[in-house]
Design an enzyme around this catalytic site. Structure first.
Site, PDB file in Angstrom:
ATOM      1  N   ASP A  99      -6.353   4.062  -2.848  1.00 13.92           N
ATOM      2  CA  ASP A  99      -5.449   3.742  -1.739  1.00 13.92           C
ATOM      3  C   ASP A  99      -4.352   4.789  -1.546  1.00 13.92           C
ATOM      4  O   ASP A  99      -3.670   4.790  -0.517  1.00 13.92           O
ATOM      5  CB  ASP A  99      -4.769   2.387  -1.975  1.00 13.92           C
ATOM      6  CG  ASP A  99      -5.721   1.218  -1.800  1.00 13.92           C
ATOM      7  OD1 ASP A  99      -6.860   1.441  -1.343  1.00 13.92           O
ATOM      8  OD2 ASP A  99      -5.327   0.081  -2.121  1.00 13.92           O
ATOM      9  N   LYS A 154       1.879  -1.376   2.172  1.00 13.75           N
ATOM     10  CA  LYS A 154       0.966  -1.455   3.321  1.00 13.75           C
ATOM     11  C   LYS A 154       0.349  -2.846   3.400  1.00 13.75           C
ATOM     12  O   LYS A 154       0.371  -3.621   2.432  1.00 13.75           O
ATOM     13  CB  LYS A 154      -0.147  -0.412   3.209  1.00 13.75           C
ATOM     14  CG  LYS A 154      -1.004  -0.500   1.928  1.00 13.75           C
ATOM     15  CD  LYS A 154      -2.103  -1.536   1.979  1.00 13.75           C
ATOM     16  CE  LYS A 154      -2.914  -1.634   0.686  1.00 13.75           C
ATOM     17  NZ  LYS A 154      -3.821  -2.808   0.665  1.00 13.75           N
TER      18      LYS A 154
END
Length: 408
Positions: free
Chosen positions: A231, A104
């Site tokens: 995350d 990401k």
């Protein structure tokens, strides 16, 4: 199995019924349709089931002079197929699975305060991109140990690795007893601010759930994952999310920018320690702009330099001064080429959005001969499917020069 998007396994049995001969003839090549990685287990194999299905015909006849009636009994073949399919699902199960594990970027990252537990509150637009690892999972005969291998040195292979932590977490939450052989084909550099390890953990949770017949919902997996990493929950979004809290509060949103927006990732040889970066963070020197304002601007007008705010850039540049110079040089060389140049996460990857091509100086200057380079674009996933590997991507390959990652 292919590393495309993956959801629940469905087995189909293909056959034909010859009414004249009263037996089932299976199409040539039927077994490979199930996939060579799915092997029967236990005492009753699938082959024996197929063979036995050919015998369920009883006929009797005699001379008409004796007035003996002909009797013929034929099983309902559709019902027989259904029963065989059910037994295959129960007996064979899944033995191998290969999944894409994408990383990401943080399009913007605001640090909004420090919490009583020592963590920091953040507000960030996370988006999955097309650079990623590939992870191969195979069921292990062991009932006590997972075994992890990888293609690069320096990656922990024990329970310090988030993959192993994720599998332990899944077993603890569900009570399942499946253990795995795992091979991690690593392409995402470590210490890059790209969430590669978090993605690996989310992918492992998804895989374990598939092997266990999807005993957990996606929401379960997302909630559980926050216990081992801030995350990780993001990767159970559909690819774009506004994340708050430690990062574990995930608001799934439609992609705010076109999926095919090109970008190039440039990571120097040196990594940034997240702990060191946060240690040097001074909240009174962070941006004061409302993160929701940034999200609104991006949704309306796309990515531009003024909205790609990262409050961790300044402390990261203190930890790694050469990173500031790299960002400045990319921005200067890419005027008119890039819409924005910014650092992802806590570094040390610099993202240049608007073109897949790196600036020429990266090739010409010996200082950058060992940087990691990769083109990328945004990706998403559909409900009940994992992320698909983009087959058209020509990313920078990982190679090892000492401890460096270089483009080849």
């Amino acid at each position: 199995m292919a590393s495309s998007s993956y959801s629940l396994c469905n087995y189909q049995i293909y056959g034909s019924y010859n009414a004249r001969n009263h037996f089932i003839s299976f199409n040539k090549g039927f077994l490979p349709l199930i996939n060579s990685s799915f092997k029967p287990r236990g005492s009753s194999s699938f082959i024996k089931k197929i063979q036995s299905s050919r015998t369920h015909l009883i006929t009797a006849s005699s001379d008409s002079n004796n007035a003996t009636k002909k009797v013929e009994v034929v099983y309902d073949l559709e019902d027989k197929f259904s029963k065989i399919a059910d037994e295959v699902d129960r007996d064979v199960g899944m033995t191998r699975l290969t999944l894409f594990s994408p990383c990401k970027i943080n399009v913007f990252l605001r640090i909004t305060g420090k919490r009583a537990d020592g963590f920091h509150d953040l507000a960030s637009l996370f988006h999955v991109i097309s650079l990623g690892d590939k992870i191969k999972f195979s069921l292990s005969p062991s009932k006590s140990t997972d075994r992890l291998t990888t293609n690069v040195p320096g990656v922990p292979l024990d329970d310090k690795n988030l993959i192993i932590k994720a599998l332990n977490l899944f077993r603890r939450k569900t009570g399942t007893d499946k253990y795995f052989w795992i091979h991690l084909d690593k392409k995402v550099p470590t210490g890059a601010g790209l969430g590669g390890g978090s993605s690996n953990a989310a992918t492992a949770l998804w895989a374990a759930n598939q092997f266990s017949g999807c005993v957990a919902t996606e929401k379960d997996l997302q909630d559980w994952s926050s216990e081992i990493g801030s995350d990780i929950p993001f990767f159970f979004s559909h690819g774009a999310a506004y994340c708050t809290g430690r990062g574990e509060v995930v608001e799934d949103i439609p992609p705010p920018v076109p999926i095919d927006t090109p970008m190039v990732l440039i990571k120097p040889q040196e990594a940034c320690s997240t702990a060191e970066v946060y240690k040097r963070l001074r909240l009174d020197q962070t941006s004061q702009i409302d993160p929701l304002t940034l999200l609104e601007k991006i949704s309306k007008s796309g990515i531009s330099q003024d909205v790609c705010v990262n409050d961790l850039e300044a402390p990261a540049f203190e930890v790694l001064p050469s990173l500031r110079r790299l960002k400045q040089r990319i921005a200067a060389a890419g005027r008119g080429q890039y819409d924005a140049v910014f650092m992802s996460g806590s570094g040390s990857t610099i993202v240049a959005v608007g073109s897949p091509d790196p600036p020429q100086f990266v090739y010409d200057d010996d200082e950058y001969k060992n940087v990691f380079l990769s083109e990328a674009n945004f990706i998403t996933r559909s409900d009940n499917q994992w992320y698909a590997e983009p087959h058209s991507l020509h990313e920078g390959a990982l190679s090892q020069t000492g401890s460096s990652l270089s483009f080849q």
